[in-house]
Design a protein around this motif. Structure first.
Motif, PDB file in Angstrom:
ATOM      1  N   TYR A  93      33.577  44.716  21.801  1.00  0.00           N
ATOM      2  CA  TYR A  93      33.712  45.284  20.453  1.00  0.00           C
ATOM      3  C   TYR A  93      33.378  46.760  20.526  1.00  0.00           C
ATOM      4  N   MET A  94      34.358  47.596  20.230  1.00  0.00           N
ATOM      5  CA  MET A  94      34.158  49.042  20.310  1.00  0.00           C
ATOM      6  C   MET A  94      34.492  49.698  18.974  1.00  0.00           C
ATOM      7  N   THR A  95      33.581  50.533  18.507  1.00  0.00           N
ATOM      8  CA  THR A  95      33.820  51.359  17.321  1.00  0.00           C
ATOM      9  C   THR A  95      34.103  52.778  17.782  1.00  0.00           C
ATOM     10  N   ALA A  96      35.341  53.238  17.542  1.00  0.00           N
ATOM     11  CA  ALA A  96      35.687  54.612  17.930  1.00  0.00           C
ATOM     12  C   ALA A  96      35.045  55.606  16.965  1.00  0.00           C
ATOM     13  N   GLY A  97      35.055  55.276  15.654  1.00  0.00           N
ATOM     14  CA  GLY A  97      34.453  56.159  14.670  1.00  0.00           C
ATOM     15  C   GLY A  97      34.984  57.578  14.789  1.00  0.00           C
ATOM     16  N   ARG A  98      34.065  58.547  14.857  1.00  0.00           N
ATOM     17  CA  ARG A  98      34.489  59.956  14.828  1.00  0.00           C
ATOM     18  C   ARG A  98      35.196  60.391  16.111  1.00  0.00           C
ATOM     19  N   ALA A 128      37.654  54.479   4.724  1.00  0.00           N
ATOM     20  CA  ALA A 128      37.579  55.948   4.693  1.00  0.00           C
ATOM     21  C   ALA A 128      36.141  56.452   4.808  1.00  0.00           C
ATOM     22  N   ALA A 129      35.227  55.765   4.144  1.00  0.00           N
ATOM     23  CA  ALA A 129      33.824  56.200   4.130  1.00  0.00           C
ATOM     24  C   ALA A 129      33.155  56.056   5.494  1.00  0.00           C
ATOM     25  N   PHE A 175      32.084  46.732   8.690  1.00  0.00           N
ATOM     26  CA  PHE A 175      32.386  46.323   7.314  1.00  0.00           C
ATOM     27  C   PHE A 175      32.387  44.793   7.298  1.00  0.00           C
ATOM     28  N   PRO A 176      32.291  44.158   6.129  1.00  0.00           N
ATOM     29  CA  PRO A 176      32.232  42.683   6.086  1.00  0.00           C
ATOM     30  C   PRO A 176      33.494  42.050   6.686  1.00  0.00           C
ATOM     31  N   LEU A 177      33.289  41.191   7.672  1.00  0.00           N
ATOM     32  CA  LEU A 177      34.388  40.626   8.443  1.00  0.00           C
ATOM     33  C   LEU A 177      33.934  39.290   9.015  1.00  0.00           C
ATOM     34  N   THR A 178      34.830  38.310   8.986  1.00  0.00           N
ATOM     35  CA  THR A 178      34.573  37.039   9.648  1.00  0.00           C
ATOM     36  C   THR A 178      35.666  36.829  10.690  1.00  0.00           C
ATOM     37  N   MET A 179      35.287  36.475  11.916  1.00  0.00           N
ATOM     38  CA  MET A 179      36.287  36.273  12.966  1.00  0.00           C
ATOM     39  C   MET A 179      35.769  35.301  14.014  1.00  0.00           C
ATOM     40  N   PHE A 259      45.005  57.423  17.062  1.00  0.00           N
ATOM     41  CA  PHE A 259      44.182  57.792  15.907  1.00  0.00           C
ATOM     42  C   PHE A 259      44.670  57.069  14.651  1.00  0.00           C
ATOM     43  N   VAL A 260      43.719  56.590  13.852  1.00  0.00           N
ATOM     44  CA  VAL A 260      44.052  55.888  12.605  1.00  0.00           C
ATOM     45  C   VAL A 260      43.201  56.501  11.493  1.00  0.00           C
ATOM     46  N   MET A 261      43.858  57.274  10.635  1.00  0.00           N
ATOM     47  CA  MET A 261      43.140  57.995   9.594  1.00  0.00           C
ATOM     48  C   MET A 261      43.776  57.711   8.233  1.00  0.00           C
ATOM     49  N   ASN A 262      43.380  58.500   7.215  1.00  0.00           N
ATOM     50  CA  ASN A 262      43.910  58.288   5.863  1.00  0.00           C
ATOM     51  C   ASN A 262      44.970  59.319   5.470  1.00  0.00           C
ATOM     52  N   THR A 263      45.013  60.463   6.159  1.00  0.00           N
ATOM     53  CA  THR A 263      45.991  61.503   5.835  1.00  0.00           C
ATOM     54  C   THR A 263      46.549  62.119   7.114  1.00  0.00           C
ATOM     55  N   GLN A 264      47.719  62.744   6.999  1.00  0.00           N
ATOM     56  CA  GLN A 264      48.321  63.439   8.128  1.00  0.00           C
ATOM     57  C   GLN A 264      47.443  64.606   8.587  1.00  0.00           C
ATOM     58  N   GLN A 265      46.786  65.263   7.632  1.00  0.00           N
ATOM     59  CA  GLN A 265      45.887  66.373   7.964  1.00  0.00           C
ATOM     60  C   GLN A 265      44.742  65.890   8.857  1.00  0.00           C
TER      61      GLN A 265
END
Length: 284
Positions: A93-98, A128-129, A175-179, A259-265
Motif C-alpha cells: 500500500y503506497m500513498t504518493a500524496g505530494r 482534493a483535501a 480516506f474511509p475504505l473497505t477492501m 499524476f492524478v489531480m483535480n485540475t490541468q494546472q
C-alpha cells in the motif's frame, strides 16, 4: 439485491513481455470513483535469467496504489527511503500524496530463478483535501495480513482496509475504505451488505462466480447500480475476487500519466515540481 449495471471485460494491454489486462479505465468505463485504474499482470511463467518486472523509477502524485502479489514477488524502492520485497499472498500500500519516485521490479532471486507471476495493481484517487499529504509505503507479507473464514472454510478473506466480520484491515486508509481479497472454493457462498451511498469495486481475478444470479468469468469487472444493498456471491469454481467499497468523492479528476489531480494546472505543477527535484532524489 444491488442491481448489476454492466460487466466490463479487461482489455489486453501487454507491457513489454509482461502479460497485462486492464478493465479500468476503458472506453466503456472511466472510473468507479474513487477506484480509478487496475492492471492485472499475468498469469505467466518466467524462465530462468529473466528481466523481471519492467517498472523502473517513475514519479507519482495525487493518488495511492494497492498492489496484490498472488504469484512471484515485487521489490519496492522509493525516494522516501522505503524498500522491501513482498512475496505471494502479500500486499503493498503506497500513498504518493505530494510526490515520490518509486520502482517496482522483481527481486534478484526471481530474475535468476524465474517462476510463476500474477500481480495486480489498483490505483485509488485521493480527495482534493489530501492530494498533497506526505508519501507513505507499507509492504506486508501474507502472514501479516488479518484473515478470516466463512462458509465452513470455503471462503477465505484477507481483510486489507476497513472492518468486516469483526476483523479490522491491515492498513489504515487515507480516506474511509473497505477492501478485501477473497479466495473462494467451488460451492462457497456468501452475501455482503454495502450501503447504496458507496461505490463498489468488484473484480474477478480467477475462476467463475455467480453474482446476484448472473454467471461471470474471471478478468471481468462488475459495475453495480447504486440501489439495493446486498450482493450475493456463489463460486462456480475455485476463484479469487477483489472486493472494495467507498463513498465517491464527486470531485473533478484530471489524470495524466503518473499524476492524478483535480485540475490541468495542478498536473502542470506536478511536472514542474518533479523536474525541479521536489519529489526527492533517486539513489541507484
Amino acid at each position: 439485491m444491488r442491481p448489476i449495471k454492466r460487466i466490463h471485460k479487461a482489455e489486453y494491454r501487454p507491457i513489454a513481455d509482461l502479460v497485462t489486462y486492464s478493465p479500468l479505465p476503458t472506453r466503456s468505463l472511466q472510473q468507479i470513483d474513487p477506484f480509478i485504474f487496475l492492471n492485472h499482470h499475468g498469469f505467466q511463467t518466467y524462465p530462468e535469467r529473466n528481466q523481471g518486472l519492467p517498472f523502473g523509477p517513475h514519479p507519482h502524485r495525487g493518488m495511492e496504489t494497492v498492489t496484490f502479489i498472488l504469484e512471484g514477488d515485487i521489490m519496492h524502492k522509493d525516494s522516501s527511503g522505503h524498500e522491501s520485497v513482498v512475496g505471494p499472498g502479500g500486499v503493498q500500500y503506497m500513498t504518493a500524496g505530494r510526490g515520490l519516485i518509486h520502482a517496482e521490479v522483481s527481486s534478484s532471486e526471481f530474475k535468476r530463478k524465474g517462476g510463476d507471476l500474477e500481480i495486480l495493481q489498483l490505483w485509488l484517487n485521493l480527495p482534493a483535501a489530501k492530494k498533497m499529504v506526505s508519501p507513505n509505503y507499507i509492504g506486508l507479507q501474507k502472514d501479516e495480513i488479518p484473515a478470516f473464514e466463512m462458509a465452513g472454510g470455503k471462503i477465505k478473506v484477507q481483510q486489507l482496509f476497513g472492518e468486516w466480520n469483526g476483523v479490522n484491515g491491515a492498513f489504515e486508509g487515507t480516506f474511509p475504505l473497505t477492501m478485501s481479497t477473497i479466495y473462494l472454493e467451488k460451492g462457497g457462498m456468501f452475501n455482503k451488505k454495502i450501503t447504496s451511498n458507496e461505490n463498489v469495486f468488484f473484480y474477478i481475478v480467477r475462476g467463475e462466480l455467480k453474482v446476484n444470479g448472473e454467471e461471470i468469468m474471471f478478468r471481468h469487472l462488475v459495475e453495480f447500480d447504486n440501489s439495493g444493498d446486498t450482493i450475493e456471491i456463489e463460486a462456480l469454481e475455485d476463484s479469487i475476487l477483489i472486493l472494495g467499497h467507498a463513498k465517491p468523492f464527486n470531485e473533478p479528476m484530471v489524470a495524466q500519466g503518473p499524476f492524478v489531480m483535480n485540475t490541468q494546472q495542478q498536473i502542470y505543477e506536478a511536472y514542474q515540481d518533479y523536474q525541479a527535484g521536489k519529489f526527492g532524489t533517486w539513489e541507484h
